[in-house]
Write an enzyme that holds these catalytic residues in place. Structure first.
Site, short mmCIF file in Angstrom:
data_model
loop_
_atom_site.label_atom_id
_atom_site.label_comp_id
_atom_site.label_asym_id
_atom_site.label_seq_id
_atom_site.Cartn_x
_atom_site.Cartn_y
_atom_site.Cartn_z
N GLN A 128 2.74 6.06 -32.50
CA GLN A 128 2.70 5.24 -33.71
C GLN A 128 1.95 5.89 -34.88
O GLN A 128 2.16 5.52 -36.02
CB GLN A 128 2.08 3.87 -33.38
CG GLN A 128 2.95 3.07 -32.43
CD GLN A 128 2.36 1.72 -32.10
OE1 GLN A 128 1.57 1.61 -31.17
NE2 GLN A 128 2.71 0.70 -32.84
N TYR B 278 -1.80 -11.84 -29.05
CA TYR B 278 -1.34 -11.98 -30.43
C TYR B 278 -0.99 -13.41 -30.82
O TYR B 278 -1.30 -13.87 -31.90
CB TYR B 278 -0.12 -11.07 -30.68
CG TYR B 278 -0.51 -9.61 -30.77
CD1 TYR B 278 -0.86 -9.06 -31.99
CD2 TYR B 278 -0.56 -8.80 -29.65
CE1 TYR B 278 -1.24 -7.73 -32.10
CE2 TYR B 278 -0.94 -7.47 -29.74
CZ TYR B 278 -1.28 -6.94 -30.97
OH TYR B 278 -1.67 -5.63 -31.07
N ASN C 154 -4.34 -7.94 -24.20
CA ASN C 154 -3.89 -7.92 -25.60
C ASN C 154 -3.33 -9.30 -25.91
O ASN C 154 -2.42 -9.78 -25.21
CB ASN C 154 -2.77 -6.89 -25.80
CG ASN C 154 -3.23 -5.47 -25.51
OD1 ASN C 154 -4.41 -5.20 -25.31
ND2 ASN C 154 -2.28 -4.55 -25.50
N HIS D 175 0.99 4.95 -23.49
CA HIS D 175 1.36 3.89 -24.44
C HIS D 175 2.81 4.13 -24.86
O HIS D 175 3.10 4.43 -26.02
CB HIS D 175 0.40 3.90 -25.63
CG HIS D 175 0.38 2.63 -26.44
ND1 HIS D 175 -0.78 1.93 -26.71
CD2 HIS D 175 1.36 1.94 -27.05
CE1 HIS D 175 -0.51 0.87 -27.45
NE2 HIS D 175 0.78 0.85 -27.68
N ARG E 8 -9.97 2.99 -29.75
CA ARG E 8 -8.97 3.04 -28.69
C ARG E 8 -7.75 3.80 -29.22
O ARG E 8 -7.13 3.37 -30.19
CB ARG E 8 -8.58 1.62 -28.25
CG ARG E 8 -7.48 1.62 -27.22
CD ARG E 8 -7.15 0.24 -26.67
NE ARG E 8 -6.05 0.42 -25.74
CZ ARG E 8 -4.93 -0.30 -25.74
NH1 ARG E 8 -4.77 -1.31 -26.56
NH2 ARG E 8 -3.97 -0.03 -24.89
N GLU F 137 -6.48 -5.59 -27.70
CA GLU F 137 -5.69 -5.67 -28.94
C GLU F 137 -5.67 -7.11 -29.44
O GLU F 137 -5.51 -8.04 -28.64
CB GLU F 137 -4.23 -5.23 -28.75
CG GLU F 137 -4.01 -3.75 -28.71
CD GLU F 137 -2.53 -3.37 -28.57
OE1 GLU F 137 -1.67 -4.08 -29.13
OE2 GLU F 137 -2.27 -2.37 -27.90
N GLU G 56 0.37 -2.49 -21.89
CA GLU G 56 1.38 -3.55 -21.88
C GLU G 56 2.57 -3.24 -20.98
O GLU G 56 3.70 -3.03 -21.44
CB GLU G 56 1.86 -3.86 -23.31
CG GLU G 56 0.74 -4.39 -24.18
CD GLU G 56 1.21 -4.97 -25.51
OE1 GLU G 56 2.40 -4.85 -25.82
OE2 GLU G 56 0.37 -5.56 -26.21
C1 NOJ Z 1 1.31 -4.21 -28.85
C2 NOJ Z 1 1.38 -2.74 -28.69
O1 NOJ Z 1 0.46 -2.28 -27.76
C3 NOJ Z 1 1.32 -1.96 -29.98
O2 NOJ Z 1 1.89 -0.74 -29.74
C4 NOJ Z 1 2.01 -2.74 -31.06
O3 NOJ Z 1 2.09 -2.02 -32.25
C5 NOJ Z 1 1.24 -4.01 -31.31
N1 NOJ Z 1 1.19 -4.80 -30.08
C6 NOJ Z 1 1.82 -4.90 -32.40
O4 NOJ Z 1 3.09 -5.33 -32.08
#
Ligand code: NOJ
Length: 499
Positions: free
Chosen positions: A43, A335, A333, A146, A101, A399, A191
């Site tokens: 990324q 969200y 993680n 990742h 990280r 995250e 993930e």
């Molecule tokens: C999860 C992932 O680990 C990461 O790569 C991604 O950019 C973010 N969430 C946001 O979607």
């Protein structure tokens, strides 16, 4: 002044002092609690074929299907962190984080994924980054995987090939040998549930296979074994000398039943067990192995479909023991949250055998137009669930963050972090959850997989049309800087109510 008056005044002073202390505690993160930000190799790094790096499944997908992403862009250059890592560390220092990280690109170190060809330039790059971090007082937290598998291994089946467990062990050994003297926080795999989707659904993630539940179960099974192998390798050969901690970063929304009906409540349990439980139960529960409901459904559907054996492979008793307990802390993680009913919703997070359908609660605010919902209470509920179901582990949020379309005055992101950090404080001070740290995703805007550069999660903006890729702090960087440096949420932002 009479003795009584003195006593009364004294007890009032003591009361005020006590109130002050408890208020201060309510907005403070405890000693040792760590704050950081995160990125991942594909990324941000760019340099996709520089200095001997091998092709990853993301390089391959981007170059063979150039219109795969929403904006037709790829990660060939991304934030150019391969060249600008010192600038990244400067930003981290400016923010005042305790740790960073980042992930290591497997094909940058091992171009074919195997240890017969070690790319010294790749080792040098990560040595430089790690040393630069440490010289600036920032701890590295390193993710081994990742999502950027060497394409060479994918050609052999990738995560569906049982030998991936051996390849991953060799890769992990290379990392412990080269970096373990300085890296004390390891995440084996990021993930796993999203990796499974890349093999089970079309048009979502590399390697972009469409093998439905066959791919999903097989990949999950091998990820569990590969993770456990890397953990045991550390225990057997490195832990005593290197003294670090290892985990696997699981992702989970909080799933909530849409209604109180028994059917919806059952569906919600299926959603949770197929998603979080698939990895958390074998690794973190007392009994180990897959959640009973997952095993039962996988076996029944496989049989009904006319198969002679379950699509979900079995662990021997020995393997159940081998996988169980392979975590030094619970890495999660988070969200967003979802409402669940029984059904069959296609789209993101579609796991056919779970037989569930996801909804948004209309009362939850959106993070940005077309984006997921902001549900901070879900973070607290999820972590309390983890505490209650997996023996009160130490928990590290690896995250948390939200996307927008790229504004510098990102007030919604400030609100998002305020709300979520408030929940972390409640977890610490009211729920007795042992929280180790919090990671903001992300340090800077970067390549957001299928979405290309259309969704921006950064505390820093990156100008992707400028070859120098300049980074500019957003309002959220300034807001987080204050929290990172003081380990406190501003008092006016603290709310406390029982769950
Ligand atoms: C999860 C992932 O680990 C990461 O790569 C991604 O950019 C973010 N969430 C946001 O979607």
């Amino acid at each position: 002044m009479s003795l009584q008056l003195i006593q009364r005044r004294l007890s009032r002073v003591i009361l005020i002092l006590m109130l002050g202390v408890s208020l201060a505690q309510k907005n403070s993160f405890p000693d040792g609690f760590l704050f950081g930000t995160a990125t991942s190799a594909y990324q941000v790094e760019g340099g996709w074929d520089e200095d001997g790096k091998g092709e990853s499944i993301w390089d391959h997908l981007m170059h063979t299907q150039p219109n795969f992403t929403e904006d037709g862009q790829n990660g060939d250059v991304a934030c150019d962190s391969y060249h600008l890592y010192k600038e990244d560390v400067r930003l981290l220092k400016e923010l005042g984080v305790d740790f960073y990280r980042f992930s290591i690109s497997w094909p940058r170190i091992l171009p074919t994924g195997q240890v017969d060809n070690i790319n010294q330039a790749g080792i040098d790059y990560y040595n430089n980054l790690i040393n630069e971090l440490l010289n600036n007082g920032i701890q590295p937290m390193v993710t081994m995987y990742h999502w950027d598998l060497p394409q060479w291994l994918q050609d052999l089946g990738g995560w569906t090939n049982p030998l991936i467990v051996d390849y991953f062990e060799d890769y992990a050994r290379t990392l412990y040998e080269n970096f373990g003297d300085r890296v004390k926080l390891w995440i084996t795999i990021n993930e796993p549930q999203i990796i499974q989707l890349g093999y089970s659904l079309p048009d979502l993630l590399a390697p972009n296979l469409n093998k439905s539940m066959v791919g999903w179960y097989l990949v999950g099974h091998h990820i569990l074994l590969a993770h456990a192998r890397a953990f045991h390798l550390y225990d057997a050969h490195y832990r005593a000398a290197q003294n670090g901690k290892i985990s696997i970063s699981m992702q989970s929304p909080w799933f909530e039943a849409k209604t109180n009906s028994a059917e919806d409540i059952e569906a919600t349990n299926r959603a949770l067990q197929f998603f979080l439980g698939f990895f958390a139960h074998p690794i973190c529960s007392t009994e180990g192995d897959y959640p009973a409901v997952v095993r039962q459904i996988a076996d029944n559907i496989s049989k009904a479909d006319g198969l002679t054996r379950s699509r979900l492979p079995y662990f021997s008793n020995e393997m159940v023991d081998y996988v169980r307990g392979t975590f030094d802390f619970f890495a999660i993680n988070y969200y967003t949250s979802m409402l669940v009913t029984s059904g069959n919703s296609a789209g993101f997070l579609y796991i056919k055998d779970a037989q569930v359908e996801y909804f948004d609660d209309p009362s939850w605010p959106k993070t940005c137009s077309g984006c997921f919902k902001m549900v901070p209470s879900g973070l607290r509920k999820l972590l309390v669930y983890i505490k209650d179901n997996y023996n009160s582990p130490d928990i590290f949020i690896t995250e948390n963050g939200m996307p927008d379309h790229g504004i510098l005055d990102d007030t919604v992101r400030i609100q998002y972090y305020k709300n979520h950090l408030n929940e972390v404080l409640k977890l610490i001070h009211e729920d007795g959850v042992n929280m180790l740290g919090f990671t903001a995703w992300s340090l800077m805007d970067n390549f957001e997989w299928k979405k290309g550069y259309t969704a921006k999660f950064g505390l820093y903006q990156v100008n992707f049309s400028d070859p120098a890729r300049p980074r500019t702090p957003k309002a959220s960087a300034t807001f987080m800087q204050d929290i990172f440096r003081t380990h406190q949420l501003p008092e006016e932002d603290v709310s406390s109510e029982k769950q």
